[in-house]
Scaffold this active site. Structure first.
Site, PDB file in Angstrom:
ATOM      1  N   CYS A   2      45.275  40.271  78.456  1.00 25.91           N
ATOM      2  CA  CYS A   2      46.660  40.435  77.809  1.00 25.91           C
ATOM      3  C   CYS A   2      46.433  39.699  76.501  1.00 25.91           C
ATOM      4  O   CYS A   2      45.505  38.839  76.026  1.00 25.91           O
ATOM      5  CB  CYS A   2      47.549  39.558  78.542  1.00 25.91           C
ATOM      6  SG  CYS A   2      47.404  40.248  80.235  1.00 25.91           S
ATOM      7  N   ARG A  27      45.392  44.359  72.781  1.00 26.84           N
ATOM      8  CA  ARG A  27      45.020  43.660  74.159  1.00 26.84           C
ATOM      9  C   ARG A  27      45.630  44.208  75.409  1.00 26.84           C
ATOM     10  O   ARG A  27      45.297  43.704  76.517  1.00 26.84           O
ATOM     11  CB  ARG A  27      45.094  42.126  74.171  1.00 26.84           C
ATOM     12  CG  ARG A  27      44.490  41.394  72.902  1.00 26.84           C
ATOM     13  CD  ARG A  27      44.655  39.928  73.003  1.00 26.84           C
ATOM     14  NE  ARG A  27      44.155  39.465  74.030  1.00 26.84           N
ATOM     15  CZ  ARG A  27      42.608  38.855  74.062  1.00 26.84           C
ATOM     16  NH1 ARG A  27      41.952  39.332  72.967  1.00 26.84           N
ATOM     17  NH2 ARG A  27      42.238  38.422  75.112  1.00 26.84           N
ATOM     18  N   TRP A  75      48.668  43.480  79.940  1.00 32.25           N
ATOM     19  CA  TRP A  75      47.885  44.761  80.484  1.00 32.25           C
ATOM     20  C   TRP A  75      47.677  44.399  81.889  1.00 32.25           C
ATOM     21  O   TRP A  75      47.045  43.455  82.370  1.00 32.25           O
ATOM     22  CB  TRP A  75      46.270  44.602  79.823  1.00 32.25           C
ATOM     23  CG  TRP A  75      45.698  46.013  80.224  1.00 32.25           C
ATOM     24  CD1 TRP A  75      45.718  47.191  79.671  1.00 32.25           C
ATOM     25  CD2 TRP A  75      44.594  45.948  81.169  1.00 32.25           C
ATOM     26  NE1 TRP A  75      44.759  48.109  80.194  1.00 32.25           N
ATOM     27  CE2 TRP A  75      44.017  47.574  81.085  1.00 32.25           C
ATOM     28  CE3 TRP A  75      43.851  45.176  82.034  1.00 32.25           C
ATOM     29  CZ2 TRP A  75      42.998  47.688  81.691  1.00 32.25           C
ATOM     30  CZ3 TRP A  75      42.794  45.658  82.505  1.00 32.25           C
ATOM     31  CH2 TRP A  75      42.307  46.886  82.578  1.00 32.25           C
ATOM     32  N   ASN A  99      46.877  34.952  80.474  1.00 33.09           N
ATOM     33  CA  ASN A  99      45.756  36.130  80.251  1.00 33.09           C
ATOM     34  C   ASN A  99      44.804  35.502  81.298  1.00 33.09           C
ATOM     35  O   ASN A  99      44.128  34.617  81.183  1.00 33.09           O
ATOM     36  CB  ASN A  99      45.569  35.923  78.654  1.00 33.09           C
ATOM     37  CG  ASN A  99      44.104  37.028  78.601  1.00 33.09           C
ATOM     38  OD1 ASN A  99      44.073  37.938  79.478  1.00 33.09           O
ATOM     39  ND2 ASN A  99      43.387  36.563  77.723  1.00 33.09           N
ATOM     40  N   GLY A 100      44.363  36.537  82.317  1.00 36.95           N
ATOM     41  CA  GLY A 100      43.405  36.280  83.043  1.00 36.95           C
ATOM     42  C   GLY A 100      43.672  36.749  84.673  1.00 36.95           C
ATOM     43  O   GLY A 100      44.773  37.372  84.759  1.00 36.95           O
ATOM     44  N   GLU A 485      27.967  58.776  72.519  1.00 41.83           N
ATOM     45  CA  GLU A 485      29.221  57.833  71.953  1.00 41.83           C
ATOM     46  C   GLU A 485      30.169  58.958  71.328  1.00 41.83           C
ATOM     47  O   GLU A 485      31.428  58.622  71.384  1.00 41.83           O
ATOM     48  CB  GLU A 485      28.595  57.191  70.774  1.00 41.83           C
ATOM     49  CG  GLU A 485      29.583  56.551  69.798  1.00 41.83           C
ATOM     50  CD  GLU A 485      30.703  55.463  70.539  1.00 41.83           C
ATOM     51  OE1 GLU A 485      30.609  55.039  71.741  1.00 41.83           O
ATOM     52  OE2 GLU A 485      31.576  55.310  69.792  1.00 41.83           O
ATOM     53  N   LYS A 489      34.141  58.664  72.582  1.00 45.76           N
ATOM     54  CA  LYS A 489      35.252  58.646  71.736  1.00 45.76           C
ATOM     55  C   LYS A 489      36.212  59.865  71.946  1.00 45.76           C
ATOM     56  O   LYS A 489      37.466  59.607  72.093  1.00 45.76           O
ATOM     57  CB  LYS A 489      34.783  58.911  70.207  1.00 45.76           C
ATOM     58  CG  LYS A 489      34.857  58.043  69.158  1.00 45.76           C
ATOM     59  CD  LYS A 489      34.745  56.524  68.996  1.00 45.76           C
ATOM     60  CE  LYS A 489      35.015  55.680  70.170  1.00 45.76           C
ATOM     61  NZ  LYS A 489      34.179  54.678  70.239  1.00 45.76           N
ATOM     62  N   GLU A 492      38.356  59.162  75.152  1.00 48.90           N
ATOM     63  CA  GLU A 492      39.297  57.995  75.175  1.00 48.90           C
ATOM     64  C   GLU A 492      40.629  58.154  74.420  1.00 48.90           C
ATOM     65  O   GLU A 492      41.484  57.783  74.771  1.00 48.90           O
ATOM     66  CB  GLU A 492      38.508  56.677  75.120  1.00 48.90           C
ATOM     67  CG  GLU A 492      38.221  56.433  73.508  1.00 48.90           C
ATOM     68  CD  GLU A 492      37.735  54.858  73.225  1.00 48.90           C
ATOM     69  OE1 GLU A 492      36.704  54.794  72.518  1.00 48.90           O
ATOM     70  OE2 GLU A 492      37.977  53.945  74.132  1.00 48.90           O
ATOM     71  N   HIS A 508      18.571  71.859  82.673  1.00 48.18           N
ATOM     72  CA  HIS A 508      18.386  71.677  84.045  1.00 48.18           C
ATOM     73  C   HIS A 508      19.526  71.203  84.845  1.00 48.18           C
ATOM     74  O   HIS A 508      19.708  70.565  85.989  1.00 48.18           O
ATOM     75  CB  HIS A 508      17.630  70.230  84.194  1.00 48.18           C
ATOM     76  CG  HIS A 508      16.198  70.089  83.536  1.00 48.18           C
ATOM     77  ND1 HIS A 508      15.065  70.776  84.428  1.00 48.18           N
ATOM     78  CD2 HIS A 508      15.629  69.666  82.363  1.00 48.18           C
ATOM     79  CE1 HIS A 508      13.797  70.648  83.562  1.00 48.18           C
ATOM     80  NE2 HIS A 508      14.355  69.976  82.346  1.00 48.18           N
ATOM     81  N   LYS A 607      41.913  46.674  74.414  1.00 50.22           N
ATOM     82  CA  LYS A 607      40.969  46.549  73.429  1.00 50.22           C
ATOM     83  C   LYS A 607      39.712  45.754  74.250  1.00 50.22           C
ATOM     84  O   LYS A 607      38.581  45.644  73.815  1.00 50.22           O
ATOM     85  CB  LYS A 607      41.510  45.731  72.289  1.00 50.22           C
ATOM     86  CG  LYS A 607      40.481  45.502  71.087  1.00 50.22           C
ATOM     87  CD  LYS A 607      39.917  46.801  70.648  1.00 50.22           C
ATOM     88  CE  LYS A 607      38.902  46.744  69.536  1.00 50.22           C
ATOM     89  NZ  LYS A 607      38.214  47.973  69.347  1.00 50.22           N
TER      90      LYS A 607
END
Ligand code: M6R
Length: 612
Positions: A2, A27, A75, A99-100, A485, A489, A492, A508, A607
């Site tokens: 957050c 955040r 968040w 935050n936490g 990667e 990208k 997301e 395979h 983030k």
């Protein structure tokens, strides 16, 4: 996870708080709220579910103003993203933003409920407000700071807290343990924030609070205390970031701005780290004995998400040029297995934020097992940067888009510098060998500019692929990592399922997926496995797959197999992945933008992931 901002001073602070929250929305953006001490001595609060604009709308319908306040953008972890779970939370005279995660909140809540207290939210945070209020109720002479200290002795978990109270309307209390918190120093005013950009428009002087520390912020002064409550002196640091570098500068999204910024940030990351003769790397800021590093037996790299793909490229670079065995681990896996490391192991933690909970925990575990640690971090004075034995900073500047771009490419540059440095010290690279690699590294910014000049081509194909249900990304060697990667990208930010795969593994299993609907991005640059990748490409084409190829300039062969071809400059193998990733970023960005997703703040993501 957050974002928090706090203010005490001589100005009406509503705008400062709302503006600061805007800079912290990366955040988390499940809800937001502010609380301000108003003229009659009470504290007025407004909160709203969803993004900051909802809070702004609510605030401007009935604005209020005052000289002390705090704000929060959330968040969600405990409790759904509703208005009632939005911060600030209040209990009696105490108002807080957190935050936490308070890990023992359930037992504390039970105890508080049994004592007759009532709760308005399903969050872990609300217990903190109640515990402080209970302390003040028990002893009205207690200072807010002392009541906070008493509360801290009862809670377990991680926190950055900003606290205000109607009985102490002129001050803010700040506390930090395992969640970031900085204090900005102004003239007759102080700021508290989860991150520097939140208040960079107001000050450049910052104190980085350490775990266990608390602080009292008043208009006329700042006091900092250690865990035992002893007063401590901290020296402020000047932060020279340009505040507008945290703005979009005319780009539609932060992500696009950050993609285009990469050549400059890469040059920044190289700056001052190359010897005058350009045959060695200078890592003077890496505070680990050079002798120890030069004799290290094994390297273990821990990281999450995009930083994990940087770790994998790092492994290729270090093993090839320094000939040291490197293991890479997802930090979230590493911490729950029994890794074999000792005092001859170097554990490298790669993290843009320097706050990712799993990476931090993995690094701490490695330290406990005797390994020395090196952080490759972007955020200055972040927890990983401070706790590691040494730190190699990337100079990407603030990365606001949730999808990592410039942080990744600068991580690759930092990894390349480390590989050359180790190679030189271990006698595996002579001056000429190092010089060749360094010269090639210096060509990256220009080569990247060339790819960026072709951005429109990526934009033009987006409509043809935006309806795809799924994508496959293929490559070999380091380009296999870039394929992964690329897939990360795309998924997301566009919400299209995507998978990265080693091209040689196609036969395979994943070859069964190929039909005329599946777009397959194949990275087939001119390197030592080029012919092998082209064979894999033929296998795909023979089965009707829709190929998007990323190839080296001048390659006229692959054109025959691909629906669309993107060219990247002809470059030394050492730097090829740093270039092709830009292709992956542009492709993903334009597809997501065409689909109209929230590119900078994709759903469900944050983030900085400071919880497990
Ligand atoms: O701050 P970190 O580099 O430790 O973050 C790790 C991941 O959370 C991060 O790379 C994430 O995967 C990005 N959203 C990817 O674009």
């Amino acid at each position: 996870m957050c974002g928090i901002v706090g203010y005490v001073g001589r100005q009406g602070c509503a705008e400062i708080l709302l503006d600061g929250l805007g800079k912290l929305e990366y955040r988390g953006y499940d809800s937001a709220g502010i609380a301000i001490g108003v003229e009659d001595g009470s504290v007025q609060t407004v909160r709203a579910e969803g993004k900051l604009k909802n809070l702004q709308r609510a605030y401007y319908q009935a604005p209020f103003e005052g000289l002390v306040g705090l704000g929060h953008t959330r968040w969600a972890t405990h409790g759904s993203p509703t208005e009632s779970n939005a911060h600030p939370h209040r209990a009696g005279r105490v108002i807080i933003a957190h935050n936490g995660i308070i890990e023992n909140y359930a037992s504390l809540k039970e105890e508080l409920l049994a004592s007759g207290r009532t709760f308005e939210s399903a969050t872990d945070t609300e217990v903190v407000a109640h515990l402080i209020d209970r302390e003040l109720e028990k002893n009205p002479d207690l200072s807010l700071h002392q009541a906070t200290q008493n509360m801290l002795a009862l809670i377990e978990g991680s926190y950055a807290l900003v606290i205000m109270s109607t009985s102490n309307p002129d001050e803010l209390i700040v506390a930090r343990h395992a969640s970031p918190m900085v204090i900005g120093l102004g003239e007759d005013e102080y700021f508290a924030a989860s991150d520097i950009p939140a208040v960079l428009a107001h000050t450049r002087q910052f104190i980085f609070l350490e775990d266990g520390q608390t602080a009292i912020l008043r208009r006329d002064g700042l006091q900092i205390f250690d865990e035992q409550g002893n007063s401590v002196e901290m020296t402020p640091r000047r932060i020279n970031w340009d505040p507008i570098s945290a703005e979009k500068q005319g780009y539609k999204h932060f992500m696009l701005k950050e993609i285009f910024e990469q050549p400059a940030r890469i040059a920044d990351t190289l700056r001052g780290r190359l010897s005058k003769e350009l045959d060695d790397v200078i890592l003077s800021e890496v505070d680990i004995s050079k002798e120890w590093l030069a004799n290290v037996q094994k390297i273990v790299i821990v990281a999450c998400g995009t930083s994990y793909w940087a770790a994998q490229i790092s492994k290729h670079m270090i093993e090839r040029h320094a000939r040291i065995a490197v293991e890479c681990d997802l930090a979230s896996e590493f911490r729950y297995r029994d890794p074999v490391l000792d005092e001859n192991t170097l554990c490298v933690a790669i993290s843009q934020s320097g706050e990712t909970a799993d990476t931090l925990a993995a690094m701490r575990m490695a330290q406990e097992l005797g390994a020395k640690t090196l952080g490759i971090c972007n955020v200055v004075e972040s927890t990983i940067a401070r706790e590691a034995n040494g730190v190699l900073y990337t100079h990407a500047g603030p990365e606001i888009g949730v999808a990592s771009t410039k942080a990744f490419s600068t991580q690759l540059i930092a990894s390349a510098l480390l590989a050359i440095w180790l190679g030189r010290r271990r006698g595996n690279l002579d001056a000429q060998g190092a010089s060749e690699l360094i010269q090639t590294l210096r060509t990256v910014p220009n080569a990247m500019e060339k790819i960026l000049l072709d951005a429109e081509q990526y934009e033009s194909i987006a409509p043809d692929f935006a309806d795809a249900q799924s994508f496959l990304f293929l490559g070999r060697g380091p380009q296999h990592i870039i394929a992964n990667e690329g897939a990360l990208k795309l998924k997301e930010i566009s919400y299209i399922h995507a998978e990265g795969y080693a091209a040689g593994e196609l036969k395979h299993g994943p070859i069964a997926l190929i039909d005329e609907h599946l777009p397959i991005v194949v990275i087939a640059t001119k390197d030592r496995v080029y012919d092998k990748v082209v064979s894999n490409l033929e296998e795909v084409k023979a089965r009707g797959g829709r190929v998007i190829a990323v190839v080296t300039e001048g390659d006229n062969h692959v054109v025959n197999f691909a629906e669309k071809v993107f060219f990247v400059p002809d470059a030394h193998e050492f730097i090829q992945p740093i270039l092709t990733v830009v292709s992956m970023q542009l492709l993903s960005y334009y597809i997501a933008d065409f689909k109209g997703t929230d590119v900078d703040q994709p759903r469900n993501l944050a983030k900085s992931v400071t919880v497990e």
